[in-house]
Design an enzyme around this catalytic site. Structure first.
Site, PDB file in Angstrom:
ATOM      1  N   THR A   1     -25.610  -5.166  57.958  1.00 55.47           N
ATOM      2  CA  THR A   1     -25.358  -6.192  56.948  1.00 55.47           C
ATOM      3  C   THR A   1     -24.783  -5.528  55.692  1.00 55.47           C
ATOM      4  O   THR A   1     -24.397  -4.370  55.721  1.00 55.47           O
ATOM      5  CB  THR A   1     -26.661  -6.950  56.628  1.00 55.47           C
ATOM      6  OG1 THR A   1     -27.686  -5.988  56.340  1.00 55.47           O
ATOM      7  CG2 THR A   1     -27.091  -7.818  57.793  1.00 55.47           C
TER       8      THR A   1
ATOM      9  N   GLY B   1     -22.000  -5.646  52.257  1.00 47.30           N
ATOM     10  CA  GLY B   1     -20.627  -6.049  51.996  1.00 47.30           C
ATOM     11  C   GLY B   1     -19.617  -5.485  52.969  1.00 47.30           C
ATOM     12  O   GLY B   1     -18.679  -6.179  53.381  1.00 47.30           O
ATOM     13  N   THR B   2     -19.787  -4.239  53.384  1.00 49.26           N
ATOM     14  CA  THR B   2     -18.747  -3.573  54.176  1.00 49.26           C
ATOM     15  C   THR B   2     -18.484  -4.221  55.535  1.00 49.26           C
ATOM     16  O   THR B   2     -17.322  -4.369  55.919  1.00 49.26           O
ATOM     17  CB  THR B   2     -19.071  -2.082  54.342  1.00 49.26           C
ATOM     18  OG1 THR B   2     -19.321  -1.512  53.054  1.00 49.26           O
ATOM     19  CG2 THR B   2     -17.916  -1.341  54.995  1.00 49.26           C
TER      20      THR B   2
ATOM     21  N   HIS C   1     -27.924   6.751  52.538  1.00 47.36           N
ATOM     22  CA  HIS C   1     -28.834   6.047  53.445  1.00 47.36           C
ATOM     23  C   HIS C   1     -28.053   5.295  54.522  1.00 47.36           C
ATOM     24  O   HIS C   1     -26.948   4.816  54.286  1.00 47.36           O
ATOM     25  CB  HIS C   1     -29.804   5.129  52.685  1.00 47.36           C
ATOM     26  CG  HIS C   1     -29.231   3.859  52.145  1.00 47.36           C
ATOM     27  ND1 HIS C   1     -29.151   3.575  50.806  1.00 47.36           N
ATOM     28  CD2 HIS C   1     -28.726   2.757  52.763  1.00 47.36           C
ATOM     29  CE1 HIS C   1     -28.632   2.377  50.625  1.00 47.36           C
ATOM     30  NE2 HIS C   1     -28.356   1.863  51.803  1.00 47.36           N
TER      31      HIS C   1
ATOM     32  N   GLY D   1     -28.916   2.246  57.550  1.00 49.34           N
ATOM     33  CA  GLY D   1     -29.991   1.275  57.606  1.00 49.34           C
ATOM     34  C   GLY D   1     -30.636   1.305  56.225  1.00 49.34           C
ATOM     35  O   GLY D   1     -29.965   1.419  55.202  1.00 49.34           O
TER      36      GLY D   1
ATOM     37  N   GLU E   1     -33.950   6.004  53.570  1.00 48.32           N
ATOM     38  CA  GLU E   1     -33.656   6.653  52.301  1.00 48.32           C
ATOM     39  C   GLU E   1     -33.697   8.176  52.448  1.00 48.32           C
ATOM     40  O   GLU E   1     -34.229   8.705  53.435  1.00 48.32           O
ATOM     41  CB  GLU E   1     -34.674   6.201  51.243  1.00 48.32           C
ATOM     42  CG  GLU E   1     -34.690   4.695  50.975  1.00 48.32           C
ATOM     43  CD  GLU E   1     -33.525   4.217  50.123  1.00 48.32           C
ATOM     44  OE1 GLU E   1     -32.534   4.962  49.974  1.00 48.32           O
ATOM     45  OE2 GLU E   1     -33.604   3.087  49.600  1.00 48.32           O
TER      46      GLU E   1
ATOM     47  N   ARG F   1     -26.826  -7.384  43.208  1.00 51.93           N
ATOM     48  CA  ARG F   1     -25.747  -8.369  43.037  1.00 51.93           C
ATOM     49  C   ARG F   1     -25.930  -9.591  43.927  1.00 51.93           C
ATOM     50  O   ARG F   1     -25.338 -10.641  43.669  1.00 51.93           O
ATOM     51  CB  ARG F   1     -24.388  -7.721  43.312  1.00 51.93           C
ATOM     52  CG  ARG F   1     -24.148  -7.271  44.740  1.00 51.93           C
ATOM     53  CD  ARG F   1     -22.817  -6.503  44.831  1.00 51.93           C
ATOM     54  NE  ARG F   1     -22.416  -6.160  46.171  1.00 51.93           N
ATOM     55  CZ  ARG F   1     -22.823  -5.081  46.825  1.00 51.93           C
ATOM     56  NH1 ARG F   1     -23.689  -4.245  46.242  1.00 51.93           N
ATOM     57  NH2 ARG F   1     -22.385  -4.821  48.044  1.00 51.93           N
TER      58      ARG F   1
ATOM     59  N   LYS G   1     -18.131   4.776  47.194  1.00 55.08           N
ATOM     60  CA  LYS G   1     -18.652   5.538  48.334  1.00 55.08           C
ATOM     61  C   LYS G   1     -17.927   6.873  48.525  1.00 55.08           C
ATOM     62  O   LYS G   1     -18.209   7.600  49.482  1.00 55.08           O
ATOM     63  CB  LYS G   1     -18.530   4.699  49.614  1.00 55.08           C
ATOM     64  CG  LYS G   1     -19.251   3.352  49.566  1.00 55.08           C
ATOM     65  CD  LYS G   1     -20.757   3.530  49.489  1.00 55.08           C
ATOM     66  CE  LYS G   1     -21.473   2.191  49.374  1.00 55.08           C
ATOM     67  NZ  LYS G   1     -21.358   1.363  50.580  1.00 55.08           N
TER      68      LYS G   1
END
Length: 242
Positions: A36, A38-39, A138, A140, A143, A167, A202
């Site tokens: 899930t 934005g990418t 990270h 999934g 972390e 956001r 990124k």
């Protein structure tokens, strides 16, 4: 690790969708690992387009999602159950009974993690796993510091991750502090991994990933241990590429 540099996010999404579609055409009952954020949204839009224009069928696939926030019901607009239905599932012909996402609203989250891990294991190796990457590396919701041997588990989200996801929420205070996520070992059990990275934010993560140092301080570096990883990066994400 195969790295493909794309000119734009749109091109990245088209290639990711085509690779996923080819997997389904070769194996109509494929198990797809889904992500899930934005990418992947562009990839889901392209897969919907292929369904509509090329009759790509999802009727026999099974899907397993990487993660879910703790404490959100499946109909909460910020839950990943809602995200997947809204952005993908309701637009294709897959069977809802074959969509699997961790239950972040379970009474016993640890038991839910064990149940989900057993479920994923019972389906056999995931044929293709879509991934994104966080600025801190990270994958999934694993972390920095997460064991590479980890299986599905409850995680406390760090402040950087919560800020990045704020956001989508009314405020930072609304962002859940915990989540359920497939572990790194669970992810590495997939037959093929497709890592999607987009945007200048990124670029530093891309640089660290492609330097090749393997450390639990940078979870995505575990992907160097897998034999079939394709990394798709757009031009902005590649701006600091070594």
């Amino acid at each position: 690790m195969k790295v493909m540099e794309c000119q734009t996010y749109e091109e990245l999404s088209q290639i990711a969708a085509r690779i996923t579609a080819d997997t389904i055409k070769e194996k109509p009952d494929a198990v797809l690992g889904l992500a899930t954020g934005g990418t992947p949204e562009g990839t889901y839009r392209q897969l919907i387009r292929l369904h509509q224009t090329e009759n790509l069928s999802f009727q026999n696939i099974t899907t397993v999602n990487l993660d879910e926030y703790a404490g959100l019901s499946s109909d909460d607009p910020n839950s990943y159950h809602f995200y997947m239905n809204d952005r993908f599932f309701q637009h294709i012909d897959s069977k809802p009974s074959r969509h699997f996402i961790p239950n972040g609203n379970a009474d016993d989250l640890e038991a839910e993690c064990r149940r989900y891990e057993q479920l994923v294991d019972s389906l056999g190796d995931t044929d293709i796993q879509l991934l994104g990457i966080g600025r801190n590396g990270h994958i999934g919701f694993n972390e920095p510091g997460t064991s590479f041997k980890s299986r599905t588990h409850v995680v406390t989200l760090n402040e950087q991750t919560r800020q990045a996801n704020a956001r989508y929420f009314p405020s930072i205070d609304s962002v859940p502090k915990k989540a359920l996520t497939m572990g790194i070992q669970t992810i590495l059990s997939s037959k093929r991994i497709l890592l999607l990275i987009s945007g200048k934010s990124k670029a530093e993560a891309v640089r660290k990933l492609l330097e090749g140092n393997i450390s639990e301080d940078f979870p995505a570096s575990a992907l160097h241990l897998h034999s079939d990883v394709t990394v798709l990066i757009d031009r902005e994400a590649a701006s600091l590429r070594p």
